[in-house]
Design a protein around this motif. Structure first.
Motif, PDB file in Angstrom:
ATOM      1  N   GLY A 295       0.795  -1.223   0.000  1.00 11.34           N
ATOM      2  CA  GLY A 295       0.000   0.000   0.000  1.00 11.34           C
ATOM      3  C   GLY A 295       0.825   1.270   0.000  1.00 11.34           C
ATOM      4  O   GLY A 295       0.282   2.378   0.003  1.00 11.34           O
ATOM      5  N   ALA A 296       2.160   1.144  -0.034  1.00  7.95           N
ATOM      6  CA  ALA A 296       3.043   2.316   0.007  1.00  7.95           C
ATOM      7  C   ALA A 296       2.953   3.149  -1.268  1.00  7.95           C
ATOM      8  O   ALA A 296       3.332   4.319  -1.284  1.00  7.95           O
ATOM      9  CB  ALA A 296       4.489   1.883   0.247  1.00  7.95           C
ATOM     10  N   GLY A 297       2.467   2.512  -2.345  1.00 12.02           N
ATOM     11  CA  GLY A 297       2.357   3.231  -3.618  1.00 12.02           C
ATOM     12  C   GLY A 297       3.392   2.812  -4.645  1.00 12.02           C
ATOM     13  O   GLY A 297       3.550   3.460  -5.687  1.00 12.02           O
ATOM     14  N   LYS A 298       4.069   1.688  -4.378  1.00 13.73           N
ATOM     15  CA  LYS A 298       5.164   1.247  -5.247  1.00 13.73           C
ATOM     16  C   LYS A 298       4.684   0.919  -6.664  1.00 13.73           C
ATOM     17  O   LYS A 298       5.264   1.371  -7.644  1.00 13.73           O
ATOM     18  CB  LYS A 298       5.856   0.008  -4.651  1.00 13.73           C
ATOM     19  CG  LYS A 298       6.316   0.179  -3.223  1.00 13.73           C
ATOM     20  CD  LYS A 298       7.008  -1.066  -2.706  1.00 13.73           C
ATOM     21  CE  LYS A 298       6.149  -2.327  -2.657  1.00 13.73           C
ATOM     22  NZ  LYS A 298       5.009  -2.245  -1.718  1.00 13.73           N
ATOM     23  N   SER A 299       3.625   0.093  -6.748  1.00 17.23           N
ATOM     24  CA  SER A 299       3.136  -0.301  -8.083  1.00 17.23           C
ATOM     25  C   SER A 299       2.633   0.909  -8.853  1.00 17.23           C
ATOM     26  O   SER A 299       2.859   1.031 -10.060  1.00 17.23           O
ATOM     27  CB  SER A 299       2.014  -1.333  -7.964  1.00 17.23           C
ATOM     28  OG  SER A 299       2.518  -2.527  -7.426  1.00 17.23           O
ATOM     29  N   THR A 300       1.952   1.802  -8.142  1.00 18.13           N
ATOM     30  CA  THR A 300       1.447   3.006  -8.802  1.00 18.13           C
ATOM     31  C   THR A 300       2.609   3.824  -9.358  1.00 18.13           C
ATOM     32  O   THR A 300       2.569   4.278 -10.506  1.00 18.13           O
ATOM     33  CB  THR A 300       0.612   3.845  -7.813  1.00 18.13           C
ATOM     34  OG1 THR A 300      -0.393   3.006  -7.238  1.00 18.13           O
ATOM     35  CG2 THR A 300      -0.031   5.029  -8.510  1.00 18.13           C
ATOM     36  N   LEU A 301       3.656   3.977  -8.554  1.00 17.00           N
ATOM     37  CA  LEU A 301       4.842   4.705  -9.007  1.00 17.00           C
ATOM     38  C   LEU A 301       5.411   4.069 -10.272  1.00 17.00           C
ATOM     39  O   LEU A 301       5.689   4.745 -11.264  1.00 17.00           O
ATOM     40  CB  LEU A 301       5.892   4.719  -7.882  1.00 17.00           C
ATOM     41  CG  LEU A 301       7.283   5.234  -8.246  1.00 17.00           C
ATOM     42  CD1 LEU A 301       7.219   6.696  -8.689  1.00 17.00           C
ATOM     43  CD2 LEU A 301       8.248   5.097  -7.064  1.00 17.00           C
ATOM     44  N   LEU A 302       5.549   2.726 -10.250  1.00 15.43           N
ATOM     45  CA  LEU A 302       6.138   2.027 -11.394  1.00 15.43           C
ATOM     46  C   LEU A 302       5.268   2.193 -12.637  1.00 15.43           C
ATOM     47  O   LEU A 302       5.775   2.403 -13.742  1.00 15.43           O
ATOM     48  CB  LEU A 302       6.312   0.546 -11.048  1.00 15.43           C
ATOM     49  CG  LEU A 302       7.382  -0.176 -11.843  1.00 15.43           C
ATOM     50  CD1 LEU A 302       8.763   0.310 -11.447  1.00 15.43           C
ATOM     51  CD2 LEU A 302       7.299  -1.677 -11.664  1.00 15.43           C
TER      52      LEU A 302
ATOM     53  N   ALA B  32      15.634   3.172  -2.696  1.00 18.67           N
ATOM     54  CA  ALA B  32      14.797   4.197  -2.095  1.00 18.67           C
ATOM     55  C   ALA B  32      13.841   3.480  -1.159  1.00 18.67           C
ATOM     56  O   ALA B  32      13.440   2.346  -1.418  1.00 18.67           O
ATOM     57  CB  ALA B  32      14.016   4.954  -3.163  1.00 18.67           C
ATOM     58  N   ILE B  33      13.498   4.140  -0.068  1.00 19.48           N
ATOM     59  CA  ILE B  33      12.495   3.586   0.832  1.00 19.48           C
ATOM     60  C   ILE B  33      11.237   4.409   0.675  1.00 19.48           C
ATOM     61  O   ILE B  33      11.268   5.637   0.761  1.00 19.48           O
ATOM     62  CB  ILE B  33      12.995   3.591   2.289  1.00 19.48           C
ATOM     63  CG1 ILE B  33      14.196   2.648   2.403  1.00 19.48           C
ATOM     64  CG2 ILE B  33      11.884   3.174   3.236  1.00 19.48           C
ATOM     65  CD1 ILE B  33      14.717   2.458   3.796  1.00 19.48           C
ATOM     66  N   MET B  34      10.127   3.726   0.383  1.00 22.99           N
ATOM     67  CA  MET B  34       8.871   4.402   0.120  1.00 22.99           C
ATOM     68  C   MET B  34       7.862   4.069   1.210  1.00 22.99           C
ATOM     69  O   MET B  34       7.750   2.928   1.658  1.00 22.99           O
ATOM     70  CB  MET B  34       8.334   3.962  -1.244  1.00 22.99           C
ATOM     71  CG  MET B  34       7.179   4.793  -1.726  1.00 22.99           C
ATOM     72  SD  MET B  34       6.821   4.466  -3.458  1.00 22.99           S
ATOM     73  CE  MET B  34       5.548   5.700  -3.705  1.00 22.99           C
ATOM     74  N   SER B  35       7.123   5.097   1.635  1.00 22.04           N
ATOM     75  CA  SER B  35       6.113   4.910   2.664  1.00 22.04           C
ATOM     76  C   SER B  35       5.015   5.941   2.458  1.00 22.04           C
ATOM     77  O   SER B  35       5.296   7.125   2.249  1.00 22.04           O
ATOM     78  CB  SER B  35       6.791   5.078   4.032  1.00 22.04           C
ATOM     79  OG  SER B  35       5.828   5.131   5.046  1.00 22.04           O
ATOM     80  N   GLU B  36       3.776   5.489   2.469  1.00 18.54           N
ATOM     81  CA  GLU B  36       2.619   6.367   2.307  1.00 18.54           C
ATOM     82  C   GLU B  36       2.761   7.344   1.139  1.00 18.54           C
ATOM     83  O   GLU B  36       2.509   8.537   1.266  1.00 18.54           O
ATOM     84  CB  GLU B  36       2.361   7.131   3.615  1.00 18.54           C
ATOM     85  CG  GLU B  36       1.942   6.161   4.718  1.00 18.54           C
ATOM     86  CD  GLU B  36       1.692   6.847   6.056  1.00 18.54           C
ATOM     87  OE1 GLU B  36       1.670   8.098   6.083  1.00 18.54           O
ATOM     88  OE2 GLU B  36       1.513   6.127   7.046  1.00 18.54           O
ATOM     89  N   GLY B  37       3.193   6.799   0.006  1.00 21.32           N
ATOM     90  CA  GLY B  37       3.252   7.597  -1.213  1.00 21.32           C
ATOM     91  C   GLY B  37       4.463   8.488  -1.346  1.00 21.32           C
ATOM     92  O   GLY B  37       4.610   9.189  -2.346  1.00 21.32           O
ATOM     93  N   ARG B  38       5.331   8.467  -0.336  1.00 20.33           N
ATOM     94  CA  ARG B  38       6.504   9.345  -0.377  1.00 20.33           C
ATOM     95  C   ARG B  38       7.799   8.543  -0.313  1.00 20.33           C
ATOM     96  O   ARG B  38       7.830   7.459   0.245  1.00 20.33           O
ATOM     97  CB  ARG B  38       6.498  10.310   0.816  1.00 20.33           C
ATOM     98  CG  ARG B  38       5.333  11.265   0.817  1.00 20.33           C
ATOM     99  CD  ARG B  38       5.689  12.529   1.592  1.00 20.33           C
ATOM    100  NE  ARG B  38       4.587  13.472   1.531  1.00 20.33           N
ATOM    101  CZ  ARG B  38       3.636  13.540   2.458  1.00 20.33           C
ATOM    102  NH1 ARG B  38       3.689  12.753   3.504  1.00 20.33           N
ATOM    103  NH2 ARG B  38       2.661  14.412   2.322  1.00 20.33           N
ATOM    104  N   ILE B  39       8.869   9.143  -0.866  1.00 22.20           N
ATOM    105  CA  ILE B  39      10.198   8.549  -0.741  1.00 22.20           C
ATOM    106  C   ILE B  39      10.830   9.103   0.525  1.00 22.20           C
ATOM    107  O   ILE B  39      10.978  10.315   0.673  1.00 22.20           O
ATOM    108  CB  ILE B  39      11.084   8.914  -1.959  1.00 22.20           C
ATOM    109  CG1 ILE B  39      10.464   8.412  -3.267  1.00 22.20           C
ATOM    110  CG2 ILE B  39      12.497   8.373  -1.772  1.00 22.20           C
ATOM    111  CD1 ILE B  39      10.467   6.926  -3.462  1.00 22.20           C
ATOM    112  N   GLU B  40      11.184   8.204   1.435  1.00 20.90           N
ATOM    113  CA  GLU B  40      11.777   8.660   2.700  1.00 20.90           C
ATOM    114  C   GLU B  40      13.264   8.917   2.576  1.00 20.90           C
ATOM    115  O   GLU B  40      13.787   9.840   3.186  1.00 20.90           O
ATOM    116  CB  GLU B  40      11.526   7.625   3.796  1.00 20.90           C
ATOM    117  CG  GLU B  40      10.056   7.487   4.114  1.00 20.90           C
ATOM    118  CD  GLU B  40       9.847   6.858   5.476  1.00 20.90           C
ATOM    119  OE1 GLU B  40      10.690   6.062   5.893  1.00 20.90           O
ATOM    120  OE2 GLU B  40       8.825   7.202   6.108  1.00 20.90           O
TER     121      GLU B  40
END
Ligand SMILES: Nc1ncnc2c1ncn2[C@@H]1O[C@H](COP(=O)(O)OP(=O)(O)OP(=O)(O)O)[C@@H](O)[C@H]1O
Ligand SMILES: [Mg+2]
Length: 321
Positions: free
Chosen positions: A37-44, A208-216
């Motif tokens: 749910g972090a948004g990884k697939s959407t980003l890709l 990159a570490i992604m969480s809640e739609g953002r890159i941390e």
């Protein structure tokens, strides 16, 4: 090779990607790590514009995809291969038929197509399986078909959405080894997303570490490890909360020696100090030995010992009292 700027993707009130900047260099394997749910697939899917971003721009190989019309976009996508968690093969077609499919769409003539399919199956280690159907293959073999198909258009970029998460550990390693070989032999740039730290550890140059739609945080793995307070380091080498005054030593790519070199015994020999080891972890990451050690230093020359460790290129953090 890939430049994502200010990317945002909203589905109604759900913001899946929330202002992401990402820079993937040519010829590297870049991993995006994040929970479900972090948004990884959407980003890709925004990188090859299978999803239209709500805001922001995507440039691949110098071409700004977000500025292209549908027709130009279809052409540009031929330079971007993609592989999927559940392989997404056509069950009614043979292995050869699946790999030939994108070539048919590109209008490659039959003879050339057959040659190219043979070459691709050879490349992924499936030379004997051309006539088999997906149902007759193991998971690892199915993903090899997926990889061959993704490479059909000779892409310079490969996107991988959890390509190994349906596979057992041994098969995962063999698929990762194949991706690494394609990266090395053809300079293929790979952007992969995963929720498994092992994937990042074994093949990625950058992460990159992604969480809640953002890159941390994002960067070369060796640089991230050397950064104080790095999330990646926390995840790679978990330690209990630091007691006041305890010292955490991080061995990184910038360290001049090996992480398993006995720096601690050197310190004890050179300085009038006692060292108590409170915890630690050590791993091979991106081909270098890295790790963290938590210790308590006592004695007259503690400060000199800390300086010595820092001079050797180690990251040394003292928990405040
Ligand atoms: N087509 C869609 N319509 C509505 N919401 C969506 C859509 N696609 C994704 N989302 C939402 O966007 C968020 C991010 O989803 P996404 O699939 O990108 O996450 P992910 O990091 O790939 O997760 P996973 O590891 O489970 O695959 C989630 O809250 C999801 O419900
Ligand atoms: Mg996903």
């Amino acid at each position: 090779m890939i430049k994502v700027s200010g990317l945002r993707k909203a589905y109604g009130s759900v913001v899946a990607v929330d202002g992401v900047d990402l820079h993937v260099r040519e010829g590297e394997i870049f991993g995006v790590l994040g929970r479900s749910g972090a948004g990884k697939s959407t980003l890709l899917r925004c990188v090859n514009l299978l999803e239209r971003p709500t805001e922001g721009s995507v440039t691949v190989g110098g071409q700004e995809l977000t500025a292209l019309g549908e027709r130009e976009l279809r052409r540009a996508r031929q330079g971007i291969g993609m592989i999927h968690q559940h392989f997404a093969l056509l069950s009614s077609r043979t292995v050869a038929g699946n790999v030939a499919f994108p070539l048919e769409i590109m209008g490659v003539p039959r003879d050339e197509r057959a040659r190219r399919v043979e070459e691709l199956l050879d490349l992924v280690g499936l030379a004997g399986k051309a006539g088999a159907y997906p149902a007759q293959l193991s998971g690892g073999q199915k993903q090899r078909v997926g990889i061959a198909r993704a490479l059909a258009g000779r892409p310079s970029v490969l996107l991988s959405d959890e390509a190994t998460s349906a596979l057992d550990p041994g098969t995962t390693q063999s698929i990762l080894a194949l991706l690494k070989r394609l990266n090395r032999d053809f300079g293929l740039t790979i952007l992969l997303i995963t929720h498994e730290m092992d994937v990042i550890k074994s093949v990625c140059d950058s992460a990159a570490i992604m969480s809640e739609g953002r890159i941390e945080e994002a960067g070369r793995i060796a640089d991230l490890l050397a950064r104080p307070g790095s999330r990646l380091t926390e995840e790679l080498f978990p330690l209990p909360p630091a007691e006041p005054g305890s010292v955490t030593i991080t061995f990184t790519g910038t360290y001049s020696g090996r992480a398993d070199e006995p720096v601690v015994s050197q310190v004890v020999r050179k300085f009038d100090v006692d060292v108590n080891i409170l915890g630690g972890a050590l791993e091979d990451v991106a081909g270098v030995s890295a790790g963290r050690l938590r210790v308590r230093l006592t004695g007259e020359e503690s400060d000199a010992a800390l300086r010595y460790l820092r001079d050797r290129g180690l990251l040394v953090e003292v928990a405040s009292r």
